[in-house]
Design a protein around this motif. Structure first.
Motif, PDB file in Angstrom:
ATOM      1  N   THR A   1       0.827  -1.212   0.000  1.00 44.11           N
ATOM      2  CA  THR A   1       0.000   0.000   0.000  1.00 44.11           C
ATOM      3  C   THR A   1       0.856   1.254   0.000  1.00 44.11           C
ATOM      4  O   THR A   1       1.847   1.346   0.724  1.00 44.11           O
ATOM      5  CB  THR A   1      -0.928   0.021   1.237  1.00 44.11           C
ATOM      6  N   VAL A   2       0.468   2.224  -0.828  1.00 47.33           N
ATOM      7  CA  VAL A   2       1.083   3.546  -0.812  1.00 47.33           C
ATOM      8  C   VAL A   2      -0.035   4.557  -0.564  1.00 47.33           C
ATOM      9  O   VAL A   2      -1.057   4.551  -1.242  1.00 47.33           O
ATOM     10  CB  VAL A   2       1.849   3.843  -2.126  1.00 47.33           C
ATOM     11  N   ARG A   3       0.157   5.392   0.442  1.00 42.14           N
ATOM     12  CA  ARG A   3      -0.881   6.355   0.827  1.00 42.14           C
ATOM     13  C   ARG A   3      -0.569   7.716   0.206  1.00 42.14           C
ATOM     14  O   ARG A   3       0.548   8.229   0.314  1.00 42.14           O
ATOM     15  CB  ARG A   3      -0.972   6.454   2.357  1.00 42.14           C
ATOM     16  N   ILE A   4      -1.589   8.282  -0.450  1.00 46.78           N
ATOM     17  CA  ILE A   4      -1.413   9.499  -1.246  1.00 46.78           C
ATOM     18  C   ILE A   4      -2.341  10.588  -0.734  1.00 46.78           C
ATOM     19  O   ILE A   4      -3.568  10.430  -0.754  1.00 46.78           O
ATOM     20  CB  ILE A   4      -1.711   9.239  -2.729  1.00 46.78           C
TER      21      ILE A   4
ATOM     22  N   ILE B   1       3.020  10.062  -0.340  1.00 50.96           N
ATOM     23  CA  ILE B   1       3.073  10.972  -1.487  1.00 50.96           C
ATOM     24  C   ILE B   1       2.102  12.118  -1.270  1.00 50.96           C
ATOM     25  O   ILE B   1       0.977  11.920  -0.785  1.00 50.96           O
ATOM     26  CB  ILE B   1       2.707  10.239  -2.792  1.00 50.96           C
ATOM     27  N   TYR B   2       2.531  13.316  -1.639  1.00 47.52           N
ATOM     28  CA  TYR B   2       1.632  14.468  -1.679  1.00 47.52           C
ATOM     29  C   TYR B   2       1.388  14.832  -3.138  1.00 47.52           C
ATOM     30  O   TYR B   2       2.333  15.054  -3.899  1.00 47.52           O
ATOM     31  CB  TYR B   2       2.217  15.672  -0.946  1.00 47.52           C
ATOM     32  N   PHE B   3       0.111  14.900  -3.524  1.00 44.87           N
ATOM     33  CA  PHE B   3      -0.272  15.294  -4.878  1.00 44.87           C
ATOM     34  C   PHE B   3      -1.037  16.610  -4.820  1.00 44.87           C
ATOM     35  O   PHE B   3      -1.914  16.807  -3.978  1.00 44.87           O
ATOM     36  CB  PHE B   3      -1.156  14.229  -5.527  1.00 44.87           C
ATOM     37  N   ASP B   4      -0.723  17.523  -5.765  1.00 46.20           N
ATOM     38  CA  ASP B   4      -1.335  18.852  -5.762  1.00 46.20           C
ATOM     39  C   ASP B   4      -2.019  19.148  -7.099  1.00 46.20           C
ATOM     40  O   ASP B   4      -1.381  19.146  -8.156  1.00 46.20           O
ATOM     41  CB  ASP B   4      -0.272  19.923  -5.483  1.00 46.20           C
TER      42      ASP B   4
ATOM     43  N   VAL C   1       2.746  26.475  -4.458  1.00 50.38           N
ATOM     44  CA  VAL C   1       4.122  26.517  -3.948  1.00 50.38           C
ATOM     45  C   VAL C   1       4.155  26.314  -2.440  1.00 50.38           C
ATOM     46  O   VAL C   1       4.937  25.508  -1.920  1.00 50.38           O
ATOM     47  CB  VAL C   1       4.800  27.845  -4.347  1.00 50.38           C
ATOM     48  N   GLU C   2       3.330  27.038  -1.734  1.00 51.10           N
ATOM     49  CA  GLU C   2       3.333  26.938  -0.269  1.00 51.10           C
ATOM     50  C   GLU C   2       3.012  25.515   0.185  1.00 51.10           C
ATOM     51  O   GLU C   2       3.661  24.971   1.092  1.00 51.10           O
ATOM     52  CB  GLU C   2       2.330  27.914   0.336  1.00 51.10           C
ATOM     53  N   ALA C   3       2.017  24.893  -0.451  1.00 47.21           N
ATOM     54  CA  ALA C   3       1.618  23.545  -0.051  1.00 47.21           C
ATOM     55  C   ALA C   3       2.724  22.536  -0.358  1.00 47.21           C
ATOM     56  O   ALA C   3       3.012  21.642   0.450  1.00 47.21           O
ATOM     57  CB  ALA C   3       0.325  23.154  -0.763  1.00 47.21           C
ATOM     58  N   ILE C   4       3.351  22.646  -1.520  1.00 45.86           N
ATOM     59  CA  ILE C   4       4.414  21.699  -1.870  1.00 45.86           C
ATOM     60  C   ILE C   4       5.611  21.874  -0.943  1.00 45.86           C
ATOM     61  O   ILE C   4       6.254  20.893  -0.541  1.00 45.86           O
ATOM     62  CB  ILE C   4       4.811  21.856  -3.349  1.00 45.86           C
ATOM     63  N   LYS C   5       5.931  23.124  -0.595  1.00 44.08           N
ATOM     64  CA  LYS C   5       7.020  23.347   0.365  1.00 44.08           C
ATOM     65  C   LYS C   5       6.745  22.623   1.683  1.00 44.08           C
ATOM     66  O   LYS C   5       7.641  21.980   2.261  1.00 44.08           O
ATOM     67  CB  LYS C   5       7.196  24.845   0.621  1.00 44.08           C
ATOM     68  N   LYS C   6       5.536  22.717   2.165  1.00 46.29           N
ATOM     69  CA  LYS C   6       5.178  22.024   3.407  1.00 46.29           C
ATOM     70  C   LYS C   6       5.352  20.521   3.255  1.00 46.29           C
ATOM     71  O   LYS C   6       5.852  19.843   4.167  1.00 46.29           O
ATOM     72  CB  LYS C   6       3.728  22.352   3.793  1.00 46.29           C
ATOM     73  N   ALA C   7       4.935  19.997   2.101  1.00 43.80           N
ATOM     74  CA  ALA C   7       5.037  18.560   1.881  1.00 43.80           C
ATOM     75  C   ALA C   7       6.492  18.116   1.794  1.00 43.80           C
ATOM     76  O   ALA C   7       6.860  17.051   2.301  1.00 43.80           O
ATOM     77  CB  ALA C   7       4.279  18.180   0.614  1.00 43.80           C
ATOM     78  N   ILE C   8       7.324  18.927   1.154  1.00 46.46           N
ATOM     79  CA  ILE C   8       8.756  18.605   1.092  1.00 46.46           C
ATOM     80  C   ILE C   8       9.351  18.613   2.489  1.00 46.46           C
ATOM     81  O   ILE C   8      10.125  17.711   2.863  1.00 46.46           O
ATOM     82  CB  ILE C   8       9.489  19.601   0.167  1.00 46.46           C
ATOM     83  N   ASP C   9       9.000  19.637   3.287  1.00 41.62           N
ATOM     84  CA  ASP C   9       9.491  19.708   4.663  1.00 41.62           C
ATOM     85  C   ASP C   9       9.074  18.487   5.475  1.00 41.62           C
ATOM     86  O   ASP C   9       9.800  18.050   6.388  1.00 41.62           O
ATOM     87  CB  ASP C   9       8.974  20.978   5.347  1.00 41.62           C
TER      88      ASP C   9
ATOM     89  N   HIS D   1       7.103  12.401  -0.861  1.00 44.99           N
ATOM     90  CA  HIS D   1       7.362  12.464  -2.286  1.00 44.99           C
ATOM     91  C   HIS D   1       6.306  13.374  -2.922  1.00 44.99           C
ATOM     92  O   HIS D   1       5.167  13.451  -2.437  1.00 44.99           O
ATOM     93  CB  HIS D   1       7.307  11.075  -2.905  1.00 44.99           C
ATOM     94  N   ILE D   2       6.668  14.037  -4.006  1.00 47.54           N
ATOM     95  CA  ILE D   2       5.800  15.064  -4.592  1.00 47.54           C
ATOM     96  C   ILE D   2       5.400  14.679  -6.005  1.00 47.54           C
ATOM     97  O   ILE D   2       6.248  14.335  -6.841  1.00 47.54           O
ATOM     98  CB  ILE D   2       6.516  16.437  -4.645  1.00 47.54           C
ATOM     99  N   TYR D   3       4.107  14.745  -6.275  1.00 52.31           N
ATOM    100  CA  TYR D   3       3.576  14.643  -7.636  1.00 52.31           C
ATOM    101  C   TYR D   3       2.593  15.792  -7.792  1.00 52.31           C
ATOM    102  O   TYR D   3       1.726  15.989  -6.935  1.00 52.31           O
ATOM    103  CB  TYR D   3       2.894  13.298  -7.846  1.00 52.31           C
ATOM    104  N   THR D   4       2.736  16.574  -8.865  1.00 58.89           N
ATOM    105  CA  THR D   4       1.943  17.796  -8.946  1.00 58.89           C
ATOM    106  C   THR D   4       1.515  18.122 -10.362  1.00 58.89           C
ATOM    107  O   THR D   4       2.184  17.756 -11.337  1.00 58.89           O
ATOM    108  CB  THR D   4       2.730  18.989  -8.366  1.00 58.89           C
ATOM    109  N   GLU D   5       0.392  18.810 -10.435  1.00 65.58           N
ATOM    110  CA  GLU D   5      -0.035  19.398 -11.703  1.00 65.58           C
ATOM    111  C   GLU D   5       0.883  20.559 -12.036  1.00 65.58           C
ATOM    112  O   GLU D   5       1.714  20.973 -11.244  1.00 65.58           O
ATOM    113  CB  GLU D   5      -1.494  19.856 -11.613  1.00 65.58           C
ATOM    114  N   LYS D   6       0.719  21.071 -13.238  1.00 63.57           N
ATOM    115  CA  LYS D   6       1.507  22.209 -13.684  1.00 63.57           C
ATOM    116  C   LYS D   6       0.566  23.373 -13.956  1.00 63.57           C
ATOM    117  O   LYS D   6      -0.637  23.137 -14.129  1.00 63.57           O
ATOM    118  CB  LYS D   6       2.309  21.822 -14.927  1.00 63.57           C
TER     119      LYS D   6
END
Length: 383
Positions: free
Chosen positions: A5-8, A85-88, A96-104, A108-113
């Motif tokens: 299982t991978v939780r996203i 994983i954090y997906f945005d 940007v703010e949300a991904i920074k929090k997830a990196i901190d 792992h990050i997966y995001t739209e553009k």
């Protein structure tokens, strides 16, 4: 069969793209097929945790699909050590703010553009992710479309000879919202909310051109707002401060030239909502979302310009359809599976946050090109 299982944490699933393409047609579709087959009797099972601002909307989506976890508290979800994983898929201005929090938080990050509203912010995310040692990916769905996969097959097979030019047409009429509801959200047409067709579509064109034909070396663009007033979801008029059309010329590595028109103020007179014509010394192709047609030089007719006589032949009938030769999956789902395999098996994955920054860079320089009436070279990005 062993299940892994991978939780996203999926942020923005109440929006059209986040719900339809990423939750419904990707993550839930993967679950419906039994997970991702990792080989050796092991499958990967994605477990989504829904995140958004509206509790009632999240609850309704969760109940509709038999999911049990949702939250309006991003910080609390990121503090959960079981989240992998954090997906945005939020609006760009909140990303940007949300991904920074997830990196901190070490996710792992997966995001739209686009990954950020400017190049500085996009590069910062790439640097932070590299320093944190996490895996990261950016949605680049167009190259997984059946039409473009067929086009890639032609390129790899040497069909074109020397590629000379690429001509792209994208867009459709987005209703203003007064006498018919608009089919895109109103924030798309407000620059102050991160809207605009350049920031939306130029990142797509960057990776399509980069992956299929070579790095984009320069850009010259004309950007405009054809429809200055629209009506929002409540039926109230507002000023459209963001661009709704862009006409770009891109010089590519290897010498080919690409011209791509992008517009939300055009009525469609083509077979698909996006089409790319590629012309080469040995042949040409026209690729859309699903289909691809070709004309080899050995079968190219010899048209003669004569405005005094009506055309007696159908030019479209002189092209040959490229067969599927494979079963094509949903492009978003296909990339999700590749990213999940990258996370758990460390398989190669090239569409990272630096690739996402290239798209932001192209949009930024495209807007600057239009504002200053200049052609801009595009520096190669490094971290």
């Amino acid at each position: 069969m062993t299940r892994r299982t991978v939780r996203i944490a999926m942020n923005g699933v109440t929006g059209r793209m986040g719900y339809r393409q990423h939750l419904l047609r990707s993550v839930l579709a993967i679950r419906e097929q039994g997970g991702v087959d990792l080989g050796g009797g092991e499958t990967l099972w994605p477990e989504p945790v829904l995140i958004g601002r509206r509790d009632h909307a999240l609850r309704e989506i969760a109940e509709r699909h038999g999911l049990t976890e949702w939250s309006t508290d991003l910080d609390a979800v990121l503090d959960d050590d079981t989240i992998d994983i954090y997906f945005d898929a939020q609006v760009t201005s909140a990303r940007v703010e949300a991904i920074k929090k997830a990196i901190d938080a070490g996710k792992h990050i997966y995001t739209e553009k686009p990954t950020a509203t400017d190049l500085e912010g996009a590069l910062e995310l790439a640097r932070l992710a590299r320093t944190a040692g996490i895996k990261h990916g950016v949605v680049q769905d167009k190259i997984f479309l059946p039409g473009l996969l067929k086009l890639k097959r032609l390129i790899d097979g040497g069909f074109f000879g020397d590629i000379l030019s690429v001509r792209g047409e994208f867009g459709y009429w987005v209703f203003e919202g007064d006498w018919q509801d608009a089919q895109r959200p109103s924030w798309n047409y407000r620059a102050e909310d991160g809207g605009g067709i350049v920031v939306d579509m130029f990142p797509h064109w960057e990776y399509v051109l980069h992956e299929l034909f070579g790095r984009v070396l320069s850009v010259q663009a004309h950007v405009t707002t054809h429809i200055p007033q629209r009506w929002d979801e409540q039926g109230k008029p507002y000023a459209a401060t963001a661009d709704d059309a862009a006409y770009g010329i891109f010089e590519l590595e290897g010498g080919a030239v690409a011209q791509i028109n992008s517009s939300w103020a055009v009525r469609v007179n083509r077979d698909e909502l996006v089409e790319f014509q590629v012309d080469g010394t040995h042949g040409s192709a026209v690729a859309g979302l699903r289909n691809c047609r070709v004309q080899h030089r050995s079968a190219t007719p010899k048209p003669v310009w004569n405005p005094d006589l009506p055309v007696t032949e159908s030019f479209r009938d002189q092209w040959q359809e490229v067969p599927d030769n494979a079963e094509f999956d949903n492009g978003f789902k296909a990339q999700w599976e590749l990213f999940l395999r990258h996370v758990v098996l460390d398989e190669p994955y090239q569409w990272d946050l630096l690739a996402g920054a290239r798209g932001v860079q192209l949009a930024e320089l495209g807007l600057r090109s239009s504002a200053e009436g200049r052609r801009f070279d595009i520096p190669e990005l490094t971290l």
